[in-house]
Design a protein around this motif. Structure first.
Motif, PDB file in Angstrom:
ATOM      1  N   GLU A  28     -52.786  -7.896 -18.753  1.00  0.00           N
ATOM      2  CA  GLU A  28     -53.095  -8.696 -19.933  1.00  0.00           C
ATOM      3  C   GLU A  28     -53.747  -7.810 -20.985  1.00  0.00           C
ATOM      4  O   GLU A  28     -54.306  -6.757 -20.667  1.00  0.00           O
ATOM      5  CB  GLU A  28     -54.046  -9.835 -19.585  1.00  0.00           C
ATOM      6  N   TYR A  29     -53.699  -8.260 -22.229  1.00  0.00           N
ATOM      7  CA  TYR A  29     -54.341  -7.536 -23.316  1.00  0.00           C
ATOM      8  C   TYR A  29     -55.857  -7.686 -23.209  1.00  0.00           C
ATOM      9  O   TYR A  29     -56.362  -8.742 -22.816  1.00  0.00           O
ATOM     10  CB  TYR A  29     -53.838  -8.042 -24.673  1.00  0.00           C
ATOM     11  N   ALA A  30     -56.566  -6.619 -23.562  1.00  0.00           N
ATOM     12  CA  ALA A  30     -58.024  -6.606 -23.475  1.00  0.00           C
ATOM     13  C   ALA A  30     -58.641  -7.704 -24.349  1.00  0.00           C
ATOM     14  O   ALA A  30     -59.639  -8.313 -23.973  1.00  0.00           O
ATOM     15  CB  ALA A  30     -58.569  -5.237 -23.854  1.00  0.00           C
ATOM     16  N   ASP A  31     -58.054  -7.953 -25.522  1.00  0.00           N
ATOM     17  CA  ASP A  31     -58.482  -9.058 -26.386  1.00  0.00           C
ATOM     18  C   ASP A  31     -57.347  -9.407 -27.343  1.00  0.00           C
ATOM     19  O   ASP A  31     -56.294  -8.775 -27.317  1.00  0.00           O
ATOM     20  CB  ASP A  31     -59.783  -8.727 -27.137  1.00  0.00           C
ATOM     21  N   ASP A  32     -57.568 -10.399 -28.200  1.00  0.00           N
ATOM     22  CA  ASP A  32     -56.508 -10.907 -29.077  1.00  0.00           C
ATOM     23  C   ASP A  32     -55.967  -9.890 -30.079  1.00  0.00           C
ATOM     24  O   ASP A  32     -54.826  -9.984 -30.500  1.00  0.00           O
ATOM     25  CB  ASP A  32     -56.999 -12.136 -29.852  1.00  0.00           C
ATOM     26  N   LYS A  33     -56.781  -8.937 -30.489  1.00  0.00           N
ATOM     27  CA  LYS A  33     -56.363  -7.993 -31.524  1.00  0.00           C
ATOM     28  C   LYS A  33     -56.042  -6.605 -30.981  1.00  0.00           C
ATOM     29  O   LYS A  33     -55.547  -5.757 -31.692  1.00  0.00           O
ATOM     30  CB  LYS A  33     -57.447  -7.893 -32.590  1.00  0.00           C
ATOM     31  N   SER A  34     -56.305  -6.386 -29.721  1.00  0.00           N
ATOM     32  CA  SER A  34     -56.162  -5.067 -29.113  1.00  0.00           C
ATOM     33  C   SER A  34     -54.733  -4.795 -28.656  1.00  0.00           C
ATOM     34  O   SER A  34     -54.002  -5.708 -28.289  1.00  0.00           O
ATOM     35  CB  SER A  34     -57.110  -4.981 -27.919  1.00  0.00           C
ATOM     36  N   ASP A  35     -54.369  -3.530 -28.676  1.00  0.00           N
ATOM     37  CA  ASP A  35     -53.114  -3.092 -28.079  1.00  0.00           C
ATOM     38  C   ASP A  35     -53.404  -2.339 -26.781  1.00  0.00           C
ATOM     39  O   ASP A  35     -52.720  -1.387 -26.431  1.00  0.00           O
ATOM     40  CB  ASP A  35     -52.332  -2.202 -29.053  1.00  0.00           C
ATOM     41  N   VAL A  36     -54.412  -2.787 -26.073  1.00  0.00           N
ATOM     42  CA  VAL A  36     -54.791  -2.212 -24.789  1.00  0.00           C
ATOM     43  C   VAL A  36     -54.443  -3.217 -23.702  1.00  0.00           C
ATOM     44  O   VAL A  36     -54.901  -4.354 -23.713  1.00  0.00           O
ATOM     45  CB  VAL A  36     -56.306  -1.889 -24.746  1.00  0.00           C
ATOM     46  N   LEU A  37     -53.585  -2.794 -22.780  1.00  0.00           N
ATOM     47  CA  LEU A  37     -53.239  -3.623 -21.624  1.00  0.00           C
ATOM     48  C   LEU A  37     -54.088  -3.183 -20.443  1.00  0.00           C
ATOM     49  O   LEU A  37     -54.236  -1.995 -20.184  1.00  0.00           O
ATOM     50  CB  LEU A  37     -51.763  -3.470 -21.262  1.00  0.00           C
ATOM     51  N   ARG A  38     -54.621  -4.159 -19.729  1.00  0.00           N
ATOM     52  CA  ARG A  38     -55.443  -3.843 -18.564  1.00  0.00           C
ATOM     53  C   ARG A  38     -54.934  -4.622 -17.363  1.00  0.00           C
ATOM     54  O   ARG A  38     -54.314  -5.676 -17.502  1.00  0.00           O
ATOM     55  CB  ARG A  38     -56.896  -4.171 -18.842  1.00  0.00           C
ATOM     56  N   LEU A  39     -55.198  -4.084 -16.201  1.00  0.00           N
ATOM     57  CA  LEU A  39     -54.887  -4.784 -14.965  1.00  0.00           C
ATOM     58  C   LEU A  39     -55.882  -5.928 -14.848  1.00  0.00           C
ATOM     59  O   LEU A  39     -57.082  -5.692 -14.738  1.00  0.00           O
ATOM     60  CB  LEU A  39     -55.015  -3.829 -13.775  1.00  0.00           C
ATOM     61  N   SER A  40     -55.406  -7.166 -14.908  1.00  0.00           N
ATOM     62  CA  SER A  40     -56.335  -8.298 -14.881  1.00  0.00           C
ATOM     63  C   SER A  40     -56.390  -8.986 -13.525  1.00  0.00           C
ATOM     64  O   SER A  40     -57.381  -9.630 -13.207  1.00  0.00           O
ATOM     65  CB  SER A  40     -55.982  -9.316 -15.959  1.00  0.00           C
ATOM     66  N   ALA A  41     -55.333  -8.865 -12.723  1.00  0.00           N
ATOM     67  CA  ALA A  41     -55.350  -9.516 -11.411  1.00  0.00           C
ATOM     68  C   ALA A  41     -54.244  -8.968 -10.528  1.00  0.00           C
ATOM     69  O   ALA A  41     -53.219  -8.479 -11.016  1.00  0.00           O
ATOM     70  CB  ALA A  41     -55.183 -11.025 -11.568  1.00  0.00           C
ATOM     71  N   THR A  42     -54.468  -9.061  -9.228  1.00  0.00           N
ATOM     72  CA  THR A  42     -53.446  -8.818  -8.219  1.00  0.00           C
ATOM     73  C   THR A  42     -53.601  -9.934  -7.194  1.00  0.00           C
ATOM     74  O   THR A  42     -54.629 -10.620  -7.163  1.00  0.00           O
ATOM     75  CB  THR A  42     -53.597  -7.452  -7.515  1.00  0.00           C
ATOM     76  N   GLY A  43     -52.600 -10.117  -6.367  1.00  0.00           N
ATOM     77  CA  GLY A  43     -52.728 -11.170  -5.379  1.00  0.00           C
ATOM     78  C   GLY A  43     -51.722 -11.072  -4.258  1.00  0.00           C
ATOM     79  O   GLY A  43     -50.814 -10.237  -4.278  1.00  0.00           O
ATOM     80  N   THR A  44     -51.889 -11.962  -3.288  1.00  0.00           N
ATOM     81  CA  THR A  44     -51.037 -11.998  -2.106  1.00  0.00           C
ATOM     82  C   THR A  44     -50.304 -13.333  -1.974  1.00  0.00           C
ATOM     83  O   THR A  44     -49.572 -13.530  -1.012  1.00  0.00           O
ATOM     84  CB  THR A  44     -51.884 -11.767  -0.835  1.00  0.00           C
ATOM     85  N   GLY A  45     -50.478 -14.226  -2.940  1.00  0.00           N
ATOM     86  CA  GLY A  45     -49.935 -15.577  -2.847  1.00  0.00           C
ATOM     87  C   GLY A  45     -48.579 -15.778  -3.480  1.00  0.00           C
ATOM     88  O   GLY A  45     -48.147 -16.913  -3.673  1.00  0.00           O
ATOM     89  N   GLY A  46     -47.898 -14.691  -3.831  1.00  0.00           N
ATOM     90  CA  GLY A  46     -46.535 -14.784  -4.330  1.00  0.00           C
ATOM     91  C   GLY A  46     -46.393 -15.386  -5.710  1.00  0.00           C
ATOM     92  O   GLY A  46     -47.340 -15.434  -6.500  1.00  0.00           O
ATOM     93  N   LEU A  47     -45.192 -15.856  -5.989  1.00  0.00           N
ATOM     94  CA  LEU A  47     -44.823 -16.343  -7.308  1.00  0.00           C
ATOM     95  C   LEU A  47     -45.707 -17.498  -7.781  1.00  0.00           C
ATOM     96  O   LEU A  47     -46.139 -17.516  -8.939  1.00  0.00           O
ATOM     97  CB  LEU A  47     -43.349 -16.768  -7.311  1.00  0.00           C
TER      98      LEU A  47
END
Length: 144
Positions: A28-47
């Motif tokens: 996800e983007y760090a904020d509404d105006k930023s062009d920085v993508l960050r890892l926001s979540a990972t998971g094991t629960g599938g789609l």
């Protein structure tokens, strides 16, 4: 150009690793105006778990490992790249997504199917499985 932040490469390798339970990641983007993508979540629960993290007003990119096949001989892990642009994403942000996907693909390189989703209805399990089966080539169960 989008800037990729955090340990996206390690999360990508974790999703690709059949020996781990992690089967999706979300950028996800760090904020509404930023062009920085960050890892926001990972998971094991599938789609379903992945879809639960998507927000209607925020764009995102996702990577999923999905196992398809009817028996032990035909079961395969296949990968899906998702570009998410929810129905309430602002126009300027929507315009940048098509450019930023190239930078995402510099890290997330291997996938069988790419899906551009504008609603959670675009991410139905049956339809994704059908796309993955078609991408696999040989189809011995004749259901596609």
């Amino acid at each position: 150009m989008v800037q990729l932040e955090g340990d996206i490469s390690a999360a990508y390798e974790d999703v690709r690793n059949d020996k781990t339970d992690t089967n999706w990641l979300l950028l996800e983007y760090a904020d509404d105006k930023s062009d920085v993508l960050r890892l926001s979540a990972t998971g094991t629960g599938g789609l379903d778990e992945f879809k639960g993290k998507l927000k209607d007003d925020q764009p995102a990119f996702g990577f999923l490992r999905i196992t398809i096949g009817n028996d032990e001989l035909s079961k395969r892990a296949k990968f899906v790249l998702v570009s998410w642009c929810g129905p309430q994403v602002k126009v300027m942000r929507k315009a940048k997504l098509s450019v930023h996907i190239a930078d995402v693909k510099s890290v997330i390189k291997n996938f069988a199917v790419e899906i551009a989703a504008g609603s959670k209805e675009d991410l139905r399990e049956g339809e994704i499985n059908l796309l993955l089966k078609k991408a696999m080539g040989a189809n011995y169960d004749r259901s596609v």
